[in-house]
Design an enzyme around this catalytic site. Sequence first.
Site, PDB file in Angstrom:
ATOM      1  N   ARG A  14       0.801  -1.228   0.000  1.00 28.73           N
ATOM      2  CA  ARG A  14       0.000   0.000   0.000  1.00 28.73           C
ATOM      3  C   ARG A  14       0.831   1.274   0.000  1.00 28.73           C
ATOM      4  NH1 ARG A  14      -3.282  -1.737   5.149  1.00 28.73           N
ATOM      5  NH2 ARG A  14      -1.197  -2.608   5.520  1.00 28.73           N
ATOM      6  N   ASP A 117      -5.531  -4.150   3.266  1.00 22.93           N
ATOM      7  CA  ASP A 117      -4.252  -4.784   2.964  1.00 22.93           C
ATOM      8  C   ASP A 117      -4.467  -5.834   1.866  1.00 22.93           C
ATOM      9  OD1 ASP A 117      -1.859  -6.097   2.929  1.00 22.93           O
ATOM     10  OD2 ASP A 117      -1.678  -6.238   5.101  1.00 22.93           O
TER      11      ASP A 117
HETATM   12  P1  4NP Z   1       1.511  -3.646   3.134  1.00 25.56           P
HETATM   13  O1  4NP Z   1       1.104  -5.198   3.016  1.00 25.56           O
HETATM   14  O2  4NP Z   1       1.414  -3.294   4.602  1.00 25.56           O
HETATM   15  O3  4NP Z   1       0.478  -2.950   2.315  1.00 25.56           O
HETATM   16  O4  4NP Z   1       2.915  -3.536   2.587  1.00 25.56           O
HETATM   17  C1  4NP Z   1       1.742  -6.200   3.762  1.00 25.56           C
HETATM   18  C2  4NP Z   1       2.893  -6.781   3.283  1.00 25.56           C
HETATM   19  C3  4NP Z   1       3.508  -7.785   4.004  1.00 25.56           C
HETATM   20  C4  4NP Z   1       2.983  -8.201   5.195  1.00 25.56           C
HETATM   21  C5  4NP Z   1       1.841  -7.601   5.689  1.00 25.56           C
HETATM   22  C6  4NP Z   1       1.226  -6.605   4.962  1.00 25.56           C
HETATM   23  N1  4NP Z   1       3.597  -9.236   5.925  1.00 25.56           N
HETATM   24  O5  4NP Z   1       3.064  -9.630   6.969  1.00 25.56           O
HETATM   25  O6  4NP Z   1       4.662  -9.717   5.532  1.00 25.56           O
END
Ligand code: 4NP
Length: 147
Positions: A14, A117
Amino acid sequence: MKRLLFVCLGNICRSPAADGIARTIASHRGLDWEVDSAGTGGWHIGDPPDARMVEAAAARGIDLSPLRARQAAPEDFVHFDHVYAMDRNNFSNLTKIRPPGTGASLDLFLSDAEVPDPYYGGAEGFDHVLDLISARMETLFDQLTAS
Ligand code: 4NP
């Protein structure tokens, strides 16, 4: 000149999307603003954005490939003017590392809603996230340039 920081959990889905979209809008509008992104978590430090998000953004002419994940730090509240959290959990975690008396504002990027997410979802999740972020970013730039 304004300095904007976008923050999510991993800094691979995001917030890199917000980073790339904000850079693109700033460039189109001729604004020499500093734009960056970070994650509240440290699992993906040094990693490029998720390949699914890189591909979905590239289809809209937004290049996320040079970005690398980093973790948000207390100093970010000194360097940046505005810090935007993608969801309430990110917001809550940012309040825990925000030093007292620092100047940066801290807001939920969508004001009263969260950017979902897309990490564990399907490809349509990435396009939905890009739609949400793009629409809000235009309004945000309108507000910031008027203030
Ligand atoms: P972001 O999504 O917060 O939008 O970058 C995620 C990417 C990886 C993880 C969680 C959310 N993870 O737990 O690895």
